[in-house]
Design a protein around this motif. Structure first.
Motif, PDB file in Angstrom:
ATOM      1  N   CYS B 101       0.839  -1.209   0.000  1.00 49.68           N
ATOM      2  CA  CYS B 101       0.000   0.000   0.000  1.00 49.68           C
ATOM      3  C   CYS B 101       0.866   1.248   0.000  1.00 49.68           C
ATOM      4  N   ARG B 137       1.567  -3.317   7.567  1.00 53.96           N
ATOM      5  CA  ARG B 137       0.454  -4.262   7.654  1.00 53.96           C
ATOM      6  C   ARG B 137       0.323  -5.104   6.391  1.00 53.96           C
TER       7      ARG B 137
ATOM      8  N   GLU C 209      -9.555  -6.380  14.245  1.00 56.82           N
ATOM      9  CA  GLU C 209      -9.451  -5.054  13.642  1.00 56.82           C
ATOM     10  C   GLU C 209      -8.480  -5.125  12.467  1.00 56.82           C
ATOM     11  N   GLN C 210      -8.879  -4.559  11.337  1.00 57.18           N
ATOM     12  CA  GLN C 210      -8.025  -4.600  10.157  1.00 57.18           C
ATOM     13  C   GLN C 210      -6.747  -3.800  10.384  1.00 57.18           C
ATOM     14  N   ALA C 211      -6.855  -2.721  11.185  1.00 54.55           N
ATOM     15  CA  ALA C 211      -5.706  -1.883  11.546  1.00 54.55           C
ATOM     16  C   ALA C 211      -4.847  -1.457  10.359  1.00 54.55           C
ATOM     17  N   LEU C 213      -2.571   1.041   8.275  1.00 53.06           N
ATOM     18  CA  LEU C 213      -1.661   2.052   8.813  1.00 53.06           C
ATOM     19  C   LEU C 213      -2.235   3.455   8.627  1.00 53.06           C
ATOM     20  N   VAL C 262      -4.959   3.909  -1.349  1.00 54.60           N
ATOM     21  CA  VAL C 262      -5.452   3.525  -0.025  1.00 54.60           C
ATOM     22  C   VAL C 262      -4.272   3.053   0.815  1.00 54.60           C
ATOM     23  N   GLY C 264      -3.672   0.982   2.964  1.00 48.76           N
ATOM     24  CA  GLY C 264      -4.059  -0.263   3.633  1.00 48.76           C
ATOM     25  C   GLY C 264      -5.544  -0.237   3.928  1.00 48.76           C
ATOM     26  N   PHE C 266      -7.795  -3.733   3.841  1.00 46.57           N
ATOM     27  CA  PHE C 266      -8.073  -5.081   4.354  1.00 46.57           C
ATOM     28  C   PHE C 266      -9.548  -5.294   4.673  1.00 46.57           C
ATOM     29  N   MET C 377     -13.556  -8.084   6.111  1.00 46.06           N
ATOM     30  CA  MET C 377     -12.110  -8.238   6.237  1.00 46.06           C
ATOM     31  C   MET C 377     -11.711  -9.500   5.495  1.00 46.06           C
ATOM     32  N   ARG C 378     -10.757  -9.339   4.614  1.00 46.15           N
ATOM     33  CA  ARG C 378     -10.144 -10.456   3.898  1.00 46.15           C
ATOM     34  C   ARG C 378     -10.890 -11.787   3.990  1.00 46.15           C
TER      35      ARG C 378
END
Lengths: 266, 165, 713
Positions: B101, B137, C209-211, C213, C262, C264, C266, C377-378
Motif C-alpha cells: 500500500c 500491515r 481489527e483490520q488496523a 496504517l 489507499v 491499507g 483489508f 475483512m479479507r
C-alpha cells in the motif's frame, strides 16, 4: 489550546508547573496526549538546562539527568549496566526521544526502564532538592508535585543487573511484563537480591516475598522453587489488551526462573 | 490565533514557518512546509510512518514538538534521490517488492537511511532492530528487510545525500 | 528470504505458460510513488483554510439520548459549526441498500439512542483539529443508560435488550420470513441416524481489527459547477459515492470522488461514514473539511471483522466418510447491519467447506449486539467458518482414528461434484494441496491416498446428485421473542415439506450479459435440472432414504484423468444449456441457491408433469416467466419506465406468498415514496427485479432517488 513555555533552568521550570501544566521531556507520552486533546492540561513547560542531560559518576553511584534519553544511556560507558533496560524501551526512534524522567512517570504497561531503577534501589531527586527512593516515588507519583532533575543509581562491583522484557512482538513490543533483578556476582548462593516487575501493577513493583525466599537460596531449580511460588505476592497485574492478569500471574514465575537460571555462571 | 516561528533546515533548504505553539513536527512539515512525504498513521508514536531524521537521528515527527527542531537539520523521504534518479535504497524497495500500500514506506526508508549511514553493512538482525519501530500491515516485513540488505550491498547510504547533520 | 514454489506440474494442461503478462514479473504501477513518498493518499492534498471535523461519541454501549448541551462548545474559539443529527438530510441508511439488501437501520449521527460505544451523536467543525477536540470535550450529553448485550447467545434470548429498532428481534430478517439463513441439502437427521459416529463441537472467533496504517478518512471541498470534490481513502469508491448521495439527499453527479490510493484497507474501508461527514461539513461551511479517525477511533469505532460462533455436528462412518454435517452459525453484526447480512449469505454458499458431503443443513444468524458494527475483512464470511471446519476435521479424525490429512482426502470435493448450493464444483484442488502439504511436512500418505486426483471420480453417481431434501419452517421472524426456539437445523417436529431429488424448482437464469464479450460459458450458469422439468409432488411429511454413499464410492483412480472443462462426470451434462427450454418457474432471489427451500410450500400441482410448477394463483397478473438464459444482451431489457415494465414488477418469490402483486408500474422517480420505507411497505409497488439489469426509471426501495442509474452488474 495548549501553550508552550521555555525556562532557562530546571528550578525555574519547576516553579512554573501548576496543576494544568506539564513538563515536556522527550514527548513520547506528552505529545501523544497533546495530539489526542487531553483536557487535563493547557500548558507545556520546557527547559534546555544542560544539567538535565548529564550522566556522571559520583562516589559509589552514577547520576543520570532526568532529560537523559534512552539512546544516551545505551551509548554512555557509565550507564552500560542499564543498557539492556534502555534498549527495552520502544524502537530506535522512541529511544532517541524518551527520557529517564519520563519513564519514571510512564503509566502501565510502560516503564521498563523504571523497573530497572527500582531493582537498583535508585533514588529520585527533585528540583526542590528533595530525594525519594524509587519505590516511594512510584507509589506516590500521581500526587507528587515538582520536577525530577536526576536519578542516582548506586553501583556495586558485588552485584549486577539482570533485565528481561517479555512482549508478543519482537524486537519491539509493549511489555506483557518486564523483570529486573539485582543479583550478587559469582558464587552459587543468592543474597541481597532485589527483584522488580514491570507491567505487573499500576507502577513497577518490587516482589519482596520472592526476594526474601531467595535469600541464601541456591541458584538452581530446587533453590528457586520457594521464591517462584510466592513471586506474585505484592504484584497487582491487570487485564489489558495484551494479556489478562491471570496470564501475567501464570507466566511471571516461568520467566523469572528462566532469567535467573540463564544468569548462572556469570 | 498567535503563531510561533520556527526555523530549521528541511532537506537542505532553510525553512521558516509560523506554527501553533503545541503543533507537532509532522503537522508543521505537512501542512506548514508542504512536505507530504511523512505520513500520519497514529499520532501517538507507535507506527513509525512519520519517521524523519533530525540531525541524522530517526525521530517520530508526530510526537516531536515542532518548535523543538529550531536550528536543526530535518530530512524526509523527499530528500532521497533527485528527480528521476532514485537512491539505491529506493531502487532496492522497488526491485524487492518492499511496498504494497506504500503508507509505511516513507518511514521505513528514513529508518533504513539512518541505519545505513551509521552502519553501511548491517546484519539482518540489525536491520530488523532498526525498523522495529515501523509497522507494516501489508508485506510481512521480509521483503523490506531484504531490500534494505540489498541496498547495503549496492551502496545504499551513498545515494541518500548524507551530510546535512 | 521469501520464496514461492510454483507447482506447475499440477493441472499443467489448464494453463498457458506463454502469456505475455500473466505469470511474468511485473512492477507495480504505483511503486515509484510509494518509494518517493508521493503517492497521493486522501490526506495528501493541501487546502487553504482547511477545517477539521470531529465527532462527539457515546461513552456507553447502549443509552438513550435525553439532551445535548452545545452552548459551551458553540462559544469556543475556532469552532465554525456544530453538526447535529437534524443537519443530515437523510439520516438513515444501510450500506447494502445500494444493492437492495436489507433495511436502513443506521443514522450517520444518532439522534435518539446509541447502540454501541463510540457511536457518533454530533460533530464539531473547527479551524484546527485541537480546537475541534476541545469543543467535542465541551459538549455534554445527558444519557439514560440502557441495559446492553454483548454476547451472541445472550442477544438471542427472548428477554434480551433490543439493540436495533429496525430489527427488534436482534436478528437480520432473511427473505422476509426467517430470522436466519437456511441451507438444506439432503436429509441430515436421517443420515445422522445411520452414522457410526456423531462428532459435535463449537468454535468461536473474536473480532479482528483490520488496523490499516492509514486511518479511515476523507477531505471534501466545494468545487466548481456546484459540485463537491472528495478525496477519500475508501476501498469502495462507488459505495462511498452512492452512500453519500443518499445520506445527503444529493444527486451523485454533484459529487466528484477521488480515491484509489489507499493506505491499507483489508476490508476496513468499505463502510462509508467518512465521505458523507466530510461532504456534509463542506456543504454546511462552504469550506474544505477533513474528517478522519484517529488511531483510537480506528480501533474502537472502525468496523472490525465481526465475531463468529459456530457449532458443527458431523455424522461420520467408521471409514472416515462424513455422511452428514449440520452447522449453526452466529455472526456478531454489532449494533447495525453493515455487511454482516451479506457475509452470512457468502458463508452459507461456502458450506460445507471444500468437501463433498451428501447431507448438509445450516442455520446462520446475523445477530445484533451492542458492539461496534462489523464489516468486511479479507475473505469475510469464509474465514471464521473455515477455521471452525478445519478444527472440526481434526476432531473428527481423532474420534474415528483417521489420519487428519487422509480424512480430508477421503472427503475432499472433486471436479463435477454437486455442491450444497447446487452448483457443480470446478477447478477443485484440495486433494493436490493436501498431497503437497503432506509431502512438504514429510507426512506419510497411503499409496491409495497419494494417487487421488481432483480430476478423477468426481461427479460419479450420488456425487453429482441433488438429494431429496426435507424442509422446515422453524425460526420465523419474531418467533424467538415469544419462546425459545432451537437454533440448530434438524429435527424439530415433522418436516414441513420435501423437495424431491433433482427437482427443477431451483432452476434460475443468470441475467443477460450487458455486453457480448461478457458472456460466460453456458455450463457455468444455472442449476442442474431434473430430466422432467416439472415439480414432482411429494411435499408430505414422509422422509426419503438419505443419501449415504456406499463405502469406496469415490472409486479411487478408477477413471483416467480428464482435462477440466470437459467433465467426465455424465451428470454435469444436464446443466442448464443455452438452448431455449420451456419456461421454468420463477425464482427471483439474487442468491437463489441459498433461498430457504420451504418457500416452496405451495400445494402441489395436480399434475406432476406441469411445466410451470410454481405457477400458483400468483401468476395471474400478466407476469411472463423469464425464458432461460440466452446470449442476447438486449433481449430482456424493458422499456425505460414505460408500461412495459409491469412485467418486471412481479414481486420477488420470497414475498410472493404473503403479498399480492401489484400490476401497476412503478411510479416515476420524482414521486417515489421516501427512501426510508421499510420493506414491509409494499414491496409490490416498489418491485425491483435484480435479475433484470438496467431498469431505467425504476425506483429502488430504500435508495435515494438521486442515485444515478439503477442496478449495475
Amino acid at each position: 489550546m495548549v501553550s508552550v513555555e521555555s525556562y532557562a533552568n530546571a528550578r525555574e521550570a519547576a516553579a512554573a508547573l501548576t496543576p494544568t501544566a506539564r513538563y515536556l521531556g522527550g514527548g513520547t507520552l506528552l505529545m501523544r496526549a497533546v495530539n489526542y486533546g487531553d483536557q487535563s492540561f493547557d500548558r507545556l513547560v520546557r527547559s534546555p538546562d544542560p544539567a538535565l542531560r548529564m550522566i556522571q559518576r559520583e562516589g559509589d553511584g552514577v547520576v543520570i539527568g532526568a532529560g537523559v534519553r534512552m539512546v544516551d544511556v545505551i551509548n554512555h560507558a557509565d550507564t552500560a549496566f542499564l543498557s539492556a533496560a534502555a534498549r527495552g524501551v520502544g524502537g530506535p526512534a522512541v529511544r532517541n526521544a524518551a527520557t529517564v524522567g519520563g519513564n519514571l512517570l510512564a503509566p502501565h504497561p510502560y516503564g521498563d526502564f523504571a523497573t530497572a531503577l527500582l531493582a537498583m534501589e535508585a533514588s529520585v531527586h527533585m528540583a526542590d532538592g528533595t530525594a525519594h527512593p524509587v519505590e516511594a516515588f512510584l507509589a506516590a507519583r500521581d500526587s507528587m508535585p515538582g520536577l525530577i532533575t536526576h536519578v542516582r543509581v548506586p553501583v556495586s562491583q558485588a552485584s549486577r543487573l539482570l533485565f528481561m522484557k517479555v512482549s508478543r512482538v519482537k524486537p519491539k513490543g509493549v511489555s506483557l511484563l518486564s523483570i529486573a533483578a539485582s543479583v550478587p556476582r559469582g558464587g552459587s548462593r543468592l543474597s541481597g537480591v532485589r527483584l522488580a516487575f514491570g507491567a505487573m501493577g499500576p507502577t513497577p513493583l518490587r516482589a519482596k516475598a520472592a526476594e526474601a525466599a531467595l535469600e541464601g537460596a541456591n541458584l538452581d531449580e530446587a533453590g528457586l522453587a520457594p521464591a517462584l511460588s510466592v513471586v506474585n505476592e505484592g504484584l497487582a497485574p491487570a487485564d489489558d489488551a495484551l494479556a489478562s492478569a491471570w496470564y501475567r500471574r501464570e507466566v511471571a514465575p516461568v520467566y523469572l526462573k528462566r532469567m535467573l537460571l540463564e544468569a548462572r555462571g556469570w | 490565533m498567535v503563531k510561533t516561528p520556527v526555523r530549521f533546515t528541511l532537506n537542505g533548504q532553510e525553512t521558516g514557518l509560523f506554527i501553533d505553539e503545541a503543533a507537532n513536527l509532522l503537522e508543521a512539515l505537512r501542512r506548514g512546509a508542504g512536505d507530504l512525504t511523512p505520513k500520519q498513521g497514529c499520532a501517538q508514536g507507535t507506527c513509525g510512518t512519520c519517521t524523519v531524521l533530525i540531525d541524522g537521528e530517526p525521530r517520530l515527527s508526530c510526537i516531536t514538538l515542532a518548535q523543538s527542531v529550531e536550528g536543526t537539520h530535518v530530512e524526509t523521504t523527499a530528500s532521497l534521490g533527485r528527480g528521476e534518479m532514485l537512491a539505491p535504497l529506493q531502487q532496492a524497495f522497488i526491485d524487492g517488492f518492499a511496498a504494497q500500500c506504500g503508507f509505511c514506506t516513507p518511514g521505513m526508508l528514513m529508518a533504513a537511511t539512518a541505519l545505513l549511514r551509521r552502519n553501511p553493512n548491517p546484519s539482518r538482525d540489525e536491520v530488523i532492530e532498526a525498523i522495529s519501530g515501523n509497522l507494516c500491515r501489508c508485506t510481512g516485513y521480509e521483503p523490506i528487510v531484504d531490500a534494505i540488505l540489498e541496498a547495503a550491498r549496492s551502496g545504499g547510504a551513498a545515494g541518500t545525500r548524507a551530510g546535512h547533520g | 528470504m521469501t520464496t514461492i514454489e510454483f507447482r506447475k506440474d499440477l493441472f499443467a494442461d489448464e494453463r498457458d505458460d506463454n502469456l505475455n503478462e500473466i505469470g511474468k514479473p511485473k512492477l507495480r504501477q504505483d511503486i515509484v510513488g510509494h518509494v518517493t513518498g508521493r503517492s497521493p493518499y486522501y490526506d495528501d492534498h493541501l487546502f487553504e483554510g482547511l477545517l477539521h471535523m470531529r465527532c462527539v461519541r457515546s461513552p456507553h454501549h447502549h443509552a438513550r439520548i435525553r439532551a445535548i448541551d452545545y452552548t459551551r462548545a458553540e462559544a469556543m474559539p475556532g469552532v465554525v459549526r456544530i453538526v447535529r443529527p437534524q443537519d443530515v438530510p437523510h439520516n438513515i441508511n444501510t450500506l447494502l441498500s445500494l444493492i437492495n439488501f436489507g433495511r436502513d437501520d443506521e443514522a450517520l449521527l444518532q439522534p435518539d439512542k446509541v447502540a454501541y460505544k463510540g457511536e457518533p451523536v454530533a460533530a464539531v467543525i473547527a479551524t484546527s483539529e485541537r480546537a475541534a477536540r476541545d469543543a467535542v470535550a465541551a459538549i455534554t450529553v445527558d444519557y439514560e443508560v440502557l441495559a446492553h448485550v454483548l454476547d451472541l447467545d445472550a442477544a438471542l434470548a427472548p428477554d434480551a435488550p433490543i439493540v436495533n429498532e429496525t430489527y427488534p428481534n436482534n436478528t437480520f430478517d432473511y427473505h422476509e420470513r426467517f430470522d436466519h439463513q437456511k441451507l438444506r441439502f439432503g436429509d441430515v437427521d436421517a443420515a445422522f441416524a445411520q452414522a457410526d459416529h456423531i462428532v459435535e463441537d463449537s468454535y468461536q472467533m473474536s473480532p479482528i481489527e483490520q488496523a490499516p496504517l492509514e486511518t479511515c478518512g476523507a477531505i471534501a471541498a466545494p468545487e466548481t459547477n456546484d459540485r463537491y470534490v472528495c478525496y477519500t481513502g475508501t476501498q469502495a469508491l462507488f459505495f462511498s459515492l452512492g452512500t453519500t448521495a443518499k445520506l445527503l439527499d444529493m444527486a451523485s453527479s454533484r459529487l466528484h470522488f477521488i480515491g484509489g490510493t489507499v493506505g491499507g484497507g483489508f476490508g476496513g474501508k468499505v463502510d462509508s461514514l467518512h465521505e458523507p461527514l466530510a461532504v456534509l461539513g463542506a456543504m454546511l461551511t462552504g469550506a474544505p473539511v477533513k474528517f478522519c479517525f484517529d488511531r483510537e477511533e480506528e480501533m474502537q469505532v472502525g468496523a472490525p471483522r465481526g465475531a463468529e460462533r459456530w457449532h458443527i455436528k458431523d455424522g461420520v462412518m467408521n471409514d472416515g466418510r462424513i455422511v452428514a454435517r449440520a452447522f449453526t452459525g452466529l455472526f456478531d453484526a454489532g449494533a447495525y447491519t453493515r455487511l454482516s447480512s451479506y457475509a452470512i449469505v457468502k458463508a452459507t454458499g461456502h458450506l460445507p467447506g471444500p468437501y463433498t458431503i451428501p447431507n448438509i443443513a445450516s442455520n446462520v444468524y446475523c445477530v445484533y449486539t451492542n458492539r461496534t458494527p462489523a464489516t468486511a475483512m479479507r475473505g469475510f464470511g469464509i474465514t471464521g467458518v473455515d477455521f471452525a471446519i478445519e478444527c472440526h476435521m481434526d476432531q473428527v479424525a481423532e474420534r474415528v482414528g483417521a489420519d487428519p490429512i487422509e480424512l480430508r482426502l477421503i472427503n475432499a470435493y472433486r471436479d463435477g461434484d454437486m455442491k450444497a448450493h447446487r452448483r457443480s464444483a470446478k477447478n477443485t484442488a484440495l486433494i493436490e494441496c493436501c498431497q503437497v502439504a503432506a509431502q512438504k511436512a514429510q507426512w506419510a500418505l497411503s499409496p491409495q491416498m497419494a494417487a487421488l486426483s481432483s480430476l478423477q471420480g468426481g461427479g460419479e453417481g450420488w456425487r453429482a446428485q441433488i438429494p431429496a431434501t426435507p424442509t422446515d419452517a422453524v425460526g420465523q421472524i419474531g418467533e424467538r421473542r415469544r419462546q425459545t426456539v432451537p437454533l440448530e437445523p434438524g429435527q424439530h417436529g415433522a418436516p414441513a415439506g420435501q423437495v424431491p431429488a433433482g427437482q427443477a424448482g431451483e432452476t434460475v437464469h443468470a441475467a443477460p450479459p450487458q455486453r457480448e464479450d461478457m458472456q460466460v460459458a453456458p455450463e457455468r450458469i444455472g442449476h442442474r435440472t431434473a430430466a422432467t422439468p416439472g415439480y414432482p409432488a411429494s411435499p408430505g411429511p414422509q422422509r426419503s432414504t438419505p443419501v449415504v454413499p456406499p463405502a469406496h464410492a469415490p472409486a479411487y483412480a478408477s477413471a483416467s484423468p480428464s482435462p477440466r472443462g470437459t467433465p467426465a462426470a455424465p451428470a454435469t451434462r444436464t446443466f442448464a444449456s443455452p438452448t431455449p427450454q420451456p419456461p421454468p418457474p420463477l425464482q427471483a432471489s439474487p442468491a437463489p441457491a441459498l433461498q430457504d427451500l420451504s418457500l416452496q410450500r405451495q400445494p402441489p400441482p395436480s399434475s406432476p408433469s406441469s411445466s410451470s410448477p410454481s405457477s400458483s394463483p400468483l401468476r395471474t397478473t400478466g407476469y411472463q416467466p423469464l425464458p432461460p438464459y440466452q446470449p442476447q444482451p438486449a433481449h430482456h431489457r424493458p422499456a425505460a419506465g414505460g408500461p412495459g415494465t409491469s412485467a418486471s414488477n412481479a414481486p420477488a418469490a420470497s414475498t410472493a406468498s404473503t403479498t399480492p402483486p401489484s400490476p401497476a408500474p412503478s411510479p416515476p422517480p420524482s414521486t417515489a415514496s421516501p427512501p426510508t420505507a421499510p420493506s414491509g411497505d409494499g414491496p409490490a409497488s416498489d418491485a425491483y427485479r435484480p435479475e433484470q439489469p438496467f431498469q431505467r426509471g425504476v425506483k429502488r426501495p430504500g435508495v435515494s432517488r438521486f442515485i444515478s442509474g439503477t442496478r449495475r452488474r
